[in-house]
Structures are given as C-alpha cells and as structure tokens.
Scaffold this motif. Structure first.
Motif, mmCIF file in Angstrom:
data_model
loop_
_atom_site.group_PDB
_atom_site.id
_atom_site.type_symbol
_atom_site.label_atom_id
_atom_site.label_comp_id
_atom_site.label_asym_id
_atom_site.label_seq_id
_atom_site.Cartn_x
_atom_site.Cartn_y
_atom_site.Cartn_z
ATOM 1 N N ILE A 91 0.770 2.343 12.188
ATOM 2 C CA ILE A 91 -0.268 2.182 11.160
ATOM 3 C C ILE A 91 0.189 2.867 9.872
ATOM 4 N N SER A 92 1.101 3.841 10.011
ATOM 5 C CA SER A 92 1.717 4.476 8.838
ATOM 6 C C SER A 92 2.379 3.441 7.931
ATOM 7 N N LYS A 93 2.894 2.373 8.507
ATOM 8 C CA LYS A 93 3.550 1.331 7.698
ATOM 9 C C LYS A 93 2.570 0.686 6.729
ATOM 10 N N THR A 94 1.315 0.519 7.151
ATOM 11 C CA THR A 94 0.328 -0.072 6.256
ATOM 12 C C THR A 94 0.071 0.845 5.069
ATOM 13 N N VAL A 95 0.050 2.156 5.310
ATOM 14 C CA VAL A 95 -0.103 3.115 4.210
ATOM 15 C C VAL A 95 1.114 3.043 3.289
ATOM 16 N N THR A 96 2.309 3.007 3.870
ATOM 17 C CA THR A 96 3.528 2.918 3.054
ATOM 18 C C THR A 96 3.524 1.657 2.210
ATOM 19 N N ALA A 97 3.158 0.518 2.803
ATOM 20 C CA ALA A 97 3.100 -0.736 2.043
ATOM 21 C C ALA A 97 2.095 -0.626 0.903
ATOM 22 N N THR A 98 0.973 0.042 1.150
ATOM 23 C CA THR A 98 -0.030 0.235 0.101
ATOM 24 C C THR A 98 0.538 1.044 -1.064
ATOM 25 N N LEU A 99 1.300 2.098 -0.763
ATOM 26 C CA LEU A 99 1.876 2.917 -1.830
ATOM 27 C C LEU A 99 2.958 2.151 -2.600
ATOM 28 N N VAL A 100 3.701 1.304 -1.904
ATOM 29 C CA VAL A 100 4.688 0.464 -2.604
ATOM 30 C C VAL A 100 3.973 -0.474 -3.575
ATOM 31 N N LEU A 101 2.900 -1.106 -3.119
ATOM 32 C CA LEU A 101 2.188 -2.048 -3.975
ATOM 33 C C LEU A 101 1.457 -1.337 -5.112
ATOM 34 N N ALA A 103 2.813 1.164 -6.626
ATOM 35 C CA ALA A 103 3.925 1.335 -7.572
ATOM 36 C C ALA A 103 4.184 0.043 -8.337
ATOM 37 N N VAL A 104 4.008 -1.099 -7.666
ATOM 38 C CA VAL A 104 4.127 -2.391 -8.350
ATOM 39 C C VAL A 104 3.033 -2.509 -9.409
ATOM 40 N N ASP A 105 1.805 -2.168 -9.039
ATOM 41 C CA ASP A 105 0.697 -2.241 -9.996
ATOM 42 C C ASP A 105 0.938 -1.325 -11.200
ATOM 43 N N GLN A 106 1.620 -0.212 -10.968
ATOM 44 C CA GLN A 106 1.927 0.734 -12.045
ATOM 45 C C GLN A 106 3.193 0.352 -12.810
ATOM 46 N N LYS A 107 3.795 -0.780 -12.418
ATOM 47 C CA LYS A 107 5.007 -1.309 -13.061
ATOM 48 C C LYS A 107 6.193 -0.348 -12.941
ATOM 49 N N LYS A 108 6.233 0.393 -11.857
ATOM 50 C CA LYS A 108 7.367 1.274 -11.603
ATOM 51 C C LYS A 108 8.466 0.562 -10.822
ATOM 52 N N LEU A 109 8.143 -0.563 -10.217
ATOM 53 C CA LEU A 109 9.125 -1.393 -9.530
ATOM 54 C C LEU A 109 8.526 -2.777 -9.365
ATOM 55 N N THR A 110 9.339 -3.723 -8.908
ATOM 56 C CA THR A 110 8.840 -5.061 -8.593
ATOM 57 C C THR A 110 9.283 -5.431 -7.185
ATOM 58 N N THR A 128 15.850 -7.252 -0.933
ATOM 59 C CA THR A 128 14.794 -6.912 -1.889
ATOM 60 C C THR A 128 13.732 -6.032 -1.230
ATOM 61 N N ILE A 129 12.917 -5.414 -2.072
ATOM 62 C CA ILE A 129 11.799 -4.613 -1.580
ATOM 63 C C ILE A 129 10.833 -5.480 -0.783
ATOM 64 N N SER A 130 10.587 -6.698 -1.249
ATOM 65 C CA SER A 130 9.708 -7.617 -0.525
ATOM 66 C C SER A 130 10.198 -7.851 0.898
ATOM 67 N N GLN A 131 11.497 -8.003 1.068
ATOM 68 C CA GLN A 131 12.046 -8.270 2.395
ATOM 69 C C GLN A 131 11.948 -7.061 3.321
ATOM 70 N N LEU A 132 11.985 -5.864 2.758
ATOM 71 C CA LEU A 132 11.724 -4.680 3.584
ATOM 72 C C LEU A 132 10.264 -4.665 4.039
ATOM 73 N N LEU A 133 9.359 -5.019 3.136
ATOM 74 C CA LEU A 133 7.938 -4.949 3.432
ATOM 75 C C LEU A 133 7.527 -5.910 4.545
ATOM 76 N N ASN A 134 8.107 -7.105 4.583
ATOM 77 C CA ASN A 134 7.684 -8.072 5.605
ATOM 78 C C ASN A 134 8.698 -8.239 6.738
ATOM 79 N N HIS A 135 9.617 -7.284 6.852
ATOM 80 C CA HIS A 135 10.562 -7.225 7.982
ATOM 81 C C HIS A 135 11.479 -8.447 8.048
ATOM 82 N N PHE A 261 -7.742 0.410 -3.721
ATOM 83 C CA PHE A 261 -6.384 0.935 -3.876
ATOM 84 C C PHE A 261 -5.443 0.020 -4.651
ATOM 85 N N LEU A 262 -5.665 -1.293 -4.590
ATOM 86 C CA LEU A 262 -4.701 -2.246 -5.131
ATOM 87 C C LEU A 262 -5.358 -3.234 -6.084
ATOM 88 N N SER A 263 -4.549 -3.791 -6.969
ATOM 89 C CA SER A 263 -5.003 -4.898 -7.800
ATOM 90 C C SER A 263 -5.240 -6.122 -6.909
#
Length: 359
Positions: A91-101, A103-110, A128-135, A261-263
């Motif tokens: 379930i930690s992965k869902t929190v990590t994915a939320t923090l990554v997104l 950062a996307v909303d804050q335009k710190k990465l894409t 890519t970061i997207s490919q890490l997020l969805n395995h 938490f997210l846009s």
C-alpha cells in the motif's frame, strides 16, 4: 536481515463472503451519478463469524466505512488496539505514486521524463517515470556496483510487478526535493493530518520509539515467530515500509479519491488502467500505484501488501464511496496462497456481491 535483501524476493510475489452483508440502500442524486450508501448493517459479530469459519486465525484490524459512517472497526489479537500501527506493505506504493503525481502537478517532473534525468543509473533501454509507476519498465536490479541495470523486456511491452521500480521512484523524489524519501512521506502525512509514518531503522528501534507499532510475526510450517531481524531504510519505505493505523489508511484513501491530494488530470492518470496485471482475482487493470477493476459494472480501486511480519488490503468503491481496509501483523506461509489471502478475498467478494446487487 536488511530490507534490500527482500527486494528481489518480494518482486513478483504478488503475481502469484462475509455472512450476507445486510441491506444496502443506494440513494441516487439528481446532481450526480454517484451512489451513496445510506444504510449498511455489518457488525463485529458478523466479522467474527467469518474469521471463525476461515482456515487460519486473525490478528489485526478491519475497517469498513463510507464518508458518513464507520460501519466496522474490528480488532483482534494480542496488543491490537483501535489506533495500532502496522507496516502496510505495498500500500506504500500508492502513497509513493501519489507523491510522484504531486511532483508532476508542481511541474517538478513529467511522467515522460527519463529516469536518467534524475538518477546515475544506466538502463539497458530508456525507461520513463510513467513506466516505473505502472510496472511496465522491465528494469532489474543492477548486479554490480557499476549501476548498469538489466531488463526483462522492452519497456511498455508488458507488466511485471517491480519493487525495485518503486525504490527508484523514491530515489527520484529524494533527488527532486533534495530530502530523504522518508522525510518527504512524513511531511506529506503531517500536512494532511494522516496517521501514516515512514520511520527508518531496525524493527527493534521502531518498537522502542513508536509504541503503537504492533509486533510482526512470520510463519513457516505453521510455526509463528516474532519478526526481529529486519531493518527499514529509505529504499524499503518507497515500496513497502510505511507504517499506518487502519484509520490512517482510510483517511489517505478518502483524501486521494476525493480530490484532496492531486489535480483532476493527475488523478485521472492514476486511476486509468494503463497496464494489465495477472492476479488471483483474474486479469486486473493497473494504473499508477493502483489496481483497477471494472467487472460486473462495479468500479474498484485496490492494492494489497505482503512483507515480513505483515499483510494488508485496501479497497475503494467510488460509486458508493465505500472503503475497506484490512491490516494484519502476521505474514502467513506463502506455501498456501489461499490460506494467506482467503479471508481478505472473502470479505472483498461479499462486499462486491452486495454492491453489485444494489447497483
């Protein structure tokens, strides 16, 4: 044993009702197609009956709630209290994915950024970061100190559950914000008043400094032994090492799915099935840190976790805004998968049957 020794072992680990819930009254709002639970009858006695009929004992916490009512907050086991903390595993992965997104909303990465933009790592193929997020990255742990990462397949060509991929996401966030990843998680939890923690150190140290963290147990050949030889580090936090109460997980799920938490754009990306995972429930969609099922017309977001000493499950049904959280402090022997996860699956199936019936 340190957390990194479990990385390869745990990667891919996850490849591998209730007595009738009483009446659900679904009220249709003219302003929204969402279904709201106006009545939900389920008691601790019902939960106890399910546990009594299961093939193994239960030690942990179960919460079933919607936006308005907590229908079940059940605890059982030695030293388990209503505010007990558990390791929540993946379930930690869902929190990590939320923090990554975030950062996307804050335009710190894409999401399209290459991981080499942030990490001194040399993947066999661009990732890519997207490919890490969805395995779907296919990236594998380097086997030597030279940071040359291997590949199981061409990125985006298939799904392969990867703890290492989420470890890299934690590394990327640490680089972007110039803070240890555990500190970022704790800051996120504090900002949103979530009972979620990312404390590092040996498990013995955690029990000393965080008295609400319940002791974890492992099982082999039906012998239950207390977990003592385990160390939490920033790498492990990102994919499986966060700690939370059942109420903390509920608060996180509700905040995530209700736009705190997210846009809207990032939330849509997170909850869009961009890969397909083979699961014991059948083929299940996977977005960013979330499993997604739309079987029988019922939308379900979920994630489970299994780490030494603890197992977990979270479910969220947006049409009814119903949340289910199960946290246990025993990692049952994986030689019998049905025994390990059967209780969780029975609760899930019974809830689904009720929601499907009323929808």
């Amino acid at each position: 044993m340190i957390a990194s020794q479990w990385l390869s072992r745990l990667t891919g680990l996850q490849k591998t009702g209730l007595q009738k819930i009483a009446c659900l009254l679904l009220v249709f709002s003219a302003a929204s197609v969402s279904l709201q639970l106006s009545a939900f009858e389920l008691t601790a006695t019902d939960v106890q009956t399910i546990i009594d009929n299961d093939s193994r004992p239960f030690s942990g916490s179960i919460v079933i709630s919607d936006n308005h009512t907590r229908y079940v907050h059940y605890q059982a086991g030695c030293d388990i209290a209503s505010d007990s903390l558990f390791m929540i595993g993946s379930i930690s992965k869902t929190v990590t994915a939320t923090l990554v997104l975030q950062a996307v909303d804050q335009k710190k990465l894409t999401l399209a950024d290459s991981i080499t933009d942030y990490l001194e790592i040399i993947p066999e193929h661009p990732v890519t970061i997207s490919q890490l997020l969805n395995h779907t990255s296919g990236i594998t742990l380097p086997k030597s100190p030279n940071l040359n990462a291997g590949a199981q397949f061409m990125p985006a060509s298939q799904f392969n559950y990867s703890n290492y991929g989420y470890k890299l996401l934690g590394d990327i966030l640490a680089q972007v914000y110039q803070q240890p990843y555990a500190q970022l998680v704790n800051q996120f939890a504090a900002n949103n008043q979530l009972d979620i923690h990312a404390d590092t150190g040996s498990i013995a140290q955690r029990h000393t400094t965080q008295t609400r963290l319940v002791k974890g147990y492992t099982e082999q050949q039906q012998q239950r032994t207390q977990l003592t030889d385990f160390t939490l580090n920033n790498a492990f936090i990102a994919f499986g090492g966060m700690q939370a109460s059942s109420a903390g997980v509920v608060e996180f799920i509700n905040g995530l799915h209700q736009g705190q938490f997210l846009s809207a754009t990032s939330y849509q990306a997170m909850t869009h099935a961009s890969a397909v995972r083979q699961h014991r429930w059948g083929d299940t969609g996977y977005g960013y840190g979330l499993q997604i099922s739309q079987q029988d017309g019922l939308v379900e977001y979920s994630h489970s976790g299994y780490i030494p000493g603890y197992i977990s499950l979270m479910l969220y049904y947006p049409q009814s805004q119903l949340t289910v959280v199960i946290l246990e402090n025993t990692s049952w022997d994986l030689d019998d998968i049905d025994r390990v996860f059967g209780l969780h699956d029975k609760i899930r199936q019974a809830v689904r049957e009720q929601l499907t019936t009323y929808e």
